[in-house]
Scaffold this active site. Sequence first.
Site, mmCIF file in Angstrom:
data_model
loop_
_atom_site.group_PDB
_atom_site.id
_atom_site.type_symbol
_atom_site.label_atom_id
_atom_site.label_comp_id
_atom_site.label_asym_id
_atom_site.label_seq_id
_atom_site.Cartn_x
_atom_site.Cartn_y
_atom_site.Cartn_z
ATOM 1 N N ASP A 85 98.618 28.200 119.935
ATOM 2 C CA ASP A 85 98.774 27.084 120.860
ATOM 3 C C ASP A 85 100.163 26.469 120.692
ATOM 4 O O ASP A 85 100.772 26.552 119.614
ATOM 5 C CB ASP A 85 97.725 26.004 120.590
ATOM 6 C CG ASP A 85 96.315 26.493 120.831
ATOM 7 O OD1 ASP A 85 96.142 27.402 121.661
ATOM 8 O OD2 ASP A 85 95.388 25.974 120.181
ATOM 9 N N ARG A 86 100.629 25.821 121.732
ATOM 10 C CA ARG A 86 101.964 25.205 121.695
ATOM 11 C C ARG A 86 102.113 24.250 120.506
ATOM 12 O O ARG A 86 103.144 24.229 119.830
ATOM 13 C CB ARG A 86 102.229 24.459 123.004
ATOM 14 C CG ARG A 86 103.583 23.758 123.058
ATOM 15 C CD ARG A 86 103.820 23.110 124.403
ATOM 16 N NE ARG A 86 102.874 22.036 124.672
ATOM 17 C CZ ARG A 86 103.047 20.775 124.277
ATOM 18 N NH1 ARG A 86 104.107 20.434 123.559
ATOM 19 N NH2 ARG A 86 102.150 19.847 124.571
#
Length: 477
Positions: A188-189
Site C-alpha cells: 500500500d502507498r
Amino acid sequence: MKGERKHRRPESRGPDGDTPARKAIKLSDHRQEQKDEDELLTAADIYFEEGGLQRIHPYFFKFATHAKGRWVGRTILEVFRSEFRDRPPGYYEPAIAQGIIEINNEKVGPSTVVRNGDLVTHFIHRHEPPVTTQPLTIVQETDSGLLIVDKPGSIPVHPSGRYNYNSVVKILEKKHGYRALHPINRLDRLTSGLMLVGLNANVARRMENDLSSHRIQKEYICKVKGVFPTGRIICDQPIRVIAHKLSLNCVDPNEGKPSLTEFELLSVDDDQMHSVVYCRPKTGRTHQIRVHLQFLGYPIANDPLYCNTEVWGDNLGKNGELPLALPPLSELPTPTDTSAAETPAAPSPPPPAPTEEAKPPAGKDKKVNKMAGTTSASLLTDESRATWGPLVSRMESWKTKQELAILVDVPTDADAPRKCDKCSDPFMPDPTPDQLYIWLHAWRYSGPGWSYETKLPAWASGATEHIDRVKYQKESA
C-alpha cells in the site's frame, strides 16, 4: 513555487467547429508518442526537493480514449460535463476553446458532435502530491534479474490516481535507470518496506508462482493501539472487499475469502498506549494485516481507515461488529473564498450506465477510466447492501469531509497564489509527517535459498532486541 516543467503538447490544429470528415487516430500511436516524450525527461527535469518533501513540477499529461458508444451523437461539451466529473462544470468549455480537449488531435468547438471511432484527448494539468524525501533504497540486484528495494511510506507502487512520477516504478526508471519493471509484491502507498521487482518477465513469473504457492514467507512489523496480548495469536477470519473506490475491506464470515495471519508481541511502549507486533501473513488478501488487527481489537494506531472512531465508533470494529448507530459527522467545512462552482460539495454520482449495445467487453469493466479520474463502484450486492451500505456511506462522507477540510486549509497569504493559473486547481497544503505513512513495515521476505530484510523503522526501534526470538526460520517451517 518552482518554475513549471514543460511537457510538450501538440499545437492545436484544424477549424474551430465540426468538419465533414475527421482523420481517425490510432490509440497505439498516441501511446507511443506519450512514451517517447516521457523517455526524453530526466530525473532533474522532473523531481525537486523543497520544504522537506520530494515534489514534481506541474505538467500537462495527455489522456486519451476512443469514444464510447453512449457518447456518439452528443456534443463534446455535453460528454465531458456528464461523464468526467472530477472537474467543476465550468472548467470544460474554456478547456475546449483553448485546445486542452481535442478530438483526433484537432482543436474543436464545444458544439462539435462526437462520432464513432473518434479519439478524444484531454491534456490534464497535473499537480502530483509530494512524498517523503526518504530515498527508495536498492537492497540488492541478483544475477537472475530480481531487484529487492526498500520502499518508504507515502509512495505508491504504480502510477495511479494523482500519482505518476512519484511512484516506485517511475522513480526506479528515472532515478536508477531501470526499464521494463515487473513488481511482484505490491505494498500500500502508506506502507513501507521490502518490495520484490522483476527485471524480466521470467523471474517475475517464477516469483509470483512462489508467492501463490506459499513458498515465500512474508514478515511484517507494526505498531498497534493498546497492549497486545503475549503468546502466538492467530486470526483466521475471512476477508472481503467492500468498496474498491474506498480501498475498504472487512471481515465477512459469509462472503469473505480464507485468510490467516499469525501475530506475536515484541514490545510495549513505556506509556502502555502502543505495542510493536510481529506479523506473519499466510495468505495475501488486500489489507489483510490491517483488517485482522482491527478484528482482534488492536488496529494499527495511525491507520486512517481501520483506526477511525468517526467511522467505526469507539469499538473500532472489534470482533467484526459494525456500529449500530453513530451521531452524524460534524458539518462539512466550506472554503469561504472559493466559489461553489470550483469547490466539490460531495462525491459525484457515477456516470450514466452504458446502454446495452455500448457495454464494455467481458473483463474490461473493472478498469479505471483514467481520463475521468474515477474508480470502480462498490462491490456490494443487493443481499449485503443492508449490512455494509451504511458503513460505506459513512466512510465516503468522512473522506469528503477530509477533502473539503484540506481546501479550507489552503494558505491565504497574498504572496502565495491559491490557484494554478493554468487549470484553476487550488494549491493543496503539504501533508503533515503523520500523513505520509502508517506504522506497518514489510520487514523480511524469505524463499527457497534466499532471505532479505531491512532495518526496523524508527517507530519500532524498541523491538530490535526481541526480533530474533520470533522471526521465521526456514528449517522450522
